[in-house]
Scaffold this motif. Structure first.
Motif, short mmCIF file in Angstrom:
data_model
loop_
_atom_site.label_atom_id
_atom_site.label_comp_id
_atom_site.label_asym_id
_atom_site.label_seq_id
_atom_site.Cartn_x
_atom_site.Cartn_y
_atom_site.Cartn_z
N SER A 1 0.84 -1.20 0.00
CA SER A 1 0.00 0.00 0.00
C SER A 1 0.88 1.25 0.00
N ILE A 2 0.32 2.33 -0.54
CA ILE A 2 1.02 3.61 -0.56
C ILE A 2 0.15 4.60 0.20
N ARG A 3 0.67 5.12 1.28
CA ARG A 3 -0.03 6.12 2.08
C ARG A 3 0.66 7.45 1.91
N LEU A 4 -0.09 8.51 2.18
CA LEU A 4 0.46 9.86 2.16
C LEU A 4 0.35 10.43 3.56
N SER A 5 1.34 11.20 3.96
CA SER A 5 1.30 11.82 5.27
C SER A 5 1.98 13.18 5.19
N ARG A 6 1.34 14.18 5.74
CA ARG A 6 1.90 15.53 5.78
C ARG A 6 2.90 15.60 6.93
N VAL A 7 4.09 16.10 6.69
CA VAL A 7 5.15 16.09 7.70
C VAL A 7 4.77 16.87 8.95
N TRP B 1 -3.58 21.67 -12.18
CA TRP B 1 -3.32 20.32 -11.69
C TRP B 1 -3.13 19.29 -12.81
N ALA B 2 -4.03 19.23 -13.75
CA ALA B 2 -3.93 18.23 -14.83
C ALA B 2 -2.65 18.41 -15.63
N GLU B 3 -2.32 19.63 -15.97
CA GLU B 3 -1.09 19.89 -16.73
C GLU B 3 0.14 19.63 -15.87
N PHE B 4 0.07 19.96 -14.59
CA PHE B 4 1.19 19.67 -13.68
C PHE B 4 1.46 18.17 -13.67
N ARG B 5 0.40 17.37 -13.52
CA ARG B 5 0.58 15.91 -13.48
C ARG B 5 1.22 15.42 -14.78
N ARG B 6 0.75 15.91 -15.91
CA ARG B 6 1.32 15.47 -17.20
C ARG B 6 2.80 15.80 -17.26
N ARG B 7 3.16 17.02 -16.92
CA ARG B 7 4.57 17.44 -16.97
C ARG B 7 5.42 16.68 -15.95
N TYR B 8 4.87 16.49 -14.76
CA TYR B 8 5.59 15.77 -13.71
C TYR B 8 5.82 14.32 -14.12
N PHE B 9 4.82 13.66 -14.67
CA PHE B 9 4.98 12.28 -15.13
C PHE B 9 6.03 12.20 -16.23
N ASP B 10 6.07 13.20 -17.11
CA ASP B 10 7.11 13.24 -18.15
C ASP B 10 8.50 13.31 -17.51
N ASP C 1 -2.19 21.80 0.75
CA ASP C 1 -3.26 21.23 -0.08
C ASP C 1 -3.08 19.71 -0.13
N ARG C 2 -4.01 19.01 0.45
CA ARG C 2 -3.89 17.55 0.56
C ARG C 2 -4.33 16.82 -0.72
N GLU C 3 -4.96 17.53 -1.65
CA GLU C 3 -5.45 16.90 -2.88
C GLU C 3 -4.63 17.23 -4.11
N HIS C 4 -3.94 18.36 -4.10
CA HIS C 4 -3.18 18.81 -5.28
C HIS C 4 -1.73 19.05 -4.87
N ASN C 5 -0.99 17.97 -4.73
CA ASN C 5 0.43 18.10 -4.40
C ASN C 5 1.22 16.98 -5.06
N ASN C 6 2.53 17.12 -5.06
CA ASN C 6 3.36 16.17 -5.77
C ASN C 6 3.27 14.75 -5.20
N ALA C 7 3.01 14.60 -3.90
CA ALA C 7 2.92 13.26 -3.33
C ALA C 7 1.69 12.52 -3.87
N VAL C 8 0.58 13.23 -4.04
CA VAL C 8 -0.62 12.63 -4.62
C VAL C 8 -0.32 12.16 -6.05
N LEU D 1 3.27 5.90 -9.30
CA LEU D 1 3.82 4.62 -8.84
C LEU D 1 2.81 3.49 -9.03
N ARG D 2 1.56 3.76 -8.73
CA ARG D 2 0.52 2.75 -8.92
C ARG D 2 0.39 2.38 -10.39
N ALA D 3 0.41 3.35 -11.27
CA ALA D 3 0.31 3.08 -12.71
C ALA D 3 1.51 2.27 -13.19
N ARG D 4 2.70 2.61 -12.70
CA ARG D 4 3.90 1.84 -13.08
C ARG D 4 3.77 0.39 -12.64
N GLN D 5 3.26 0.19 -11.42
CA GLN D 5 3.10 -1.17 -10.91
C GLN D 5 2.07 -1.94 -11.72
#
Length: 121
Positions: free
Chosen positions: A3-9, A62-71, A97-104, A110-114
């Motif tokens: 499992s992959i969990r997220l936690s704010r420091v 957000w959508a464009e950030f994810r695309r660029r980040y995945f690239d 922001d717990r919904e729009h950040n690089n960890a999300v 990572l899930r898609a790669r797996q």
């Protein structure tokens, strides 16, 4: 992959599971290096400084950030290699922001790669 969990420091009461990696390019403000218990700092798996500044935590980007980040991640597969594990994993981040950040986004990547790796050939 476990499992992959997220936690704010900054959320000290948030339990973490398995191996813990900080996934920020910059060390979180106000957090002592000796107080944050981590197995590693995966700063190379974080978005580039240019991409982070461009995004500016703007949900409209957000959508464009994810695309660029995945690239970026696709161009540097060695950066995510330590995170591809069978163990449970907690990705630590500092964003408010717990919904729009690089960890999300990284968790989704990572899930898609797996899933791609586990797909029948």
């Amino acid at each position: 992959m476990g499992s992959i969990r997220l936690s704010r420091v900054y959320d000290h009461d948030d339990p973490v599971a398995g191996r813990r990696f900080l996934v920020e390019r910059l060390w979180p403000r106000g957090v002592g290096r000796d107080t944050l218990q981590i197995d590693g700092w995966a700063k190379d798996a974080a978005p580039s400084s240019d991409l982070r500044r461009w995004f500016g935590h703007d949900p409209a980007r957000w959508a464009e950030f994810r695309r660029r980040y995945f690239d970026e991640l696709d161009r540097h597969p060695d950066a995510v290699a330590p995170l591809l594990t069978e163990d449970d994993l907690t990705l630590l981040y500092s964003s408010r922001d717990r919904e729009h950040n690089n960890a999300v986004a990284l968790r989704d990547y990572l899930r898609a790669r797996q899933e791609h790796r586990d797909a029948p050939r």
